[in-house]
Design an enzyme around this catalytic site. Structure first.
Site, PDB file in Angstrom:
ATOM      1  N   HIS A 153      27.108  27.938  37.602  1.00 23.80           N
ATOM      2  CA  HIS A 153      27.043  29.411  37.873  1.00 23.80           C
ATOM      3  C   HIS A 153      27.613  30.008  36.702  1.00 23.80           C
ATOM      4  O   HIS A 153      28.577  29.313  36.101  1.00 23.80           O
ATOM      5  CB  HIS A 153      27.444  29.609  39.119  1.00 23.80           C
ATOM      6  CG  HIS A 153      28.816  29.202  39.463  1.00 23.80           C
ATOM      7  ND1 HIS A 153      29.816  30.198  39.031  1.00 23.80           N
ATOM      8  CD2 HIS A 153      29.192  28.316  40.340  1.00 23.80           C
ATOM      9  CE1 HIS A 153      30.917  29.424  39.504  1.00 23.80           C
ATOM     10  NE2 HIS A 153      30.760  28.434  40.153  1.00 23.80           N
ATOM     11  N   CYS A 188      32.432  23.334  40.997  1.00 24.88           N
ATOM     12  CA  CYS A 188      31.186  23.832  40.382  1.00 24.88           C
ATOM     13  C   CYS A 188      31.577  23.787  38.805  1.00 24.88           C
ATOM     14  O   CYS A 188      32.816  23.621  38.279  1.00 24.88           O
ATOM     15  CB  CYS A 188      30.808  25.116  40.674  1.00 24.88           C
ATOM     16  SG  CYS A 188      30.222  25.297  42.414  1.00 24.88           S
TER      17      CYS A 188
END
Length: 198
Positions: free
Chosen positions: A158, A174
């Site tokens: 992301h 992440c």
């Protein structure tokens, strides 16, 4: 009349606690067993980028069906190859704070979201009970402008609105990119794109 102070206080305390978290040096065990200290995100860091280099896809993938993404946690780089091999991209990334938050192996892109919302994982909420249960799309969202959801629960590639995180151990699992890079990767990658984290 509705009192909005509690909502603003909750948001402010979340942002303040996030800022406090980011200003705390991050400790992580390196492969050699020594402790690596990531400095305050407000400080400039000069790194040797010799390990940030282009790679060939063949040692990592048997084919380029649906394209391929390789994330090298050590060099903090994401490599993308298109399905026909005509496009290659190399992006700097943020990586997880510690080895226990780092997942390695093969998965794929299972969903793409432009303007993602964010919810802390149960383990994040346990460590940070003051964090909100939900943050909608926008400048306060930790997922930035776009997100590629992976086949592993809670794992994403992301963007980030906090550009100081890129090139550092700064995530809860992440892989983060500059918003302009995730926007480009979002257009290139498909649902079904192969992903390998090493």
């Amino acid at each position: 009349m509705t009192d909005h102070r509690s909502h603003k206080f909750g948001r402010r305390s979340f942002l303040a606690s996030g800022a406090a978290f980011l200003s705390t040096p991050a400790l992580a065990q390196t492969e050699s067993g020594t402790t690596e200290v990531e400095r305050d995100l407000g400080e400039a860091v000069v790194r040797n980028i010799s390990s940030f280099r282009s790679l060939e896809w063949q040692p990592y993938f048997s084919n380029l069906n649906n394209g391929a993404v390789l994330v090298d946690v050590t060099s903090r780089a994401l490599h993308y190859w298109s399905g026909d091999g005509s496009v290659y991209k190399l992006y700097p990334t943020s990586v997880p704070l510690t080895e226990d938050l780092t997942r390695r192996g093969r998965t794929s892109v299972v969903r793409k979201v432009d303007g993602p919302s964010w919810r802390p994982t149960p383990s994040m909420k346990k460590r940070n009970p003051e964090w909100p249960d939900y943050v909608g799309p926008g400048p306060d969202n930790p997922l930035g402008t776009h997100a590629l959801y992976l086949g592993w629960t809670y794992y994403r590639i992301h963007g980030t609105h906090d550009t100081r995180k890129i090139g550092r151990r700064s995530s809860n699992g992440c892989i983060g990119l500059y918003n302009e890079h995730i926007s480009e990767l979002f257009e290139l990658a498909k649902v079904g794109t192969q992903v390998l984290l090493i």
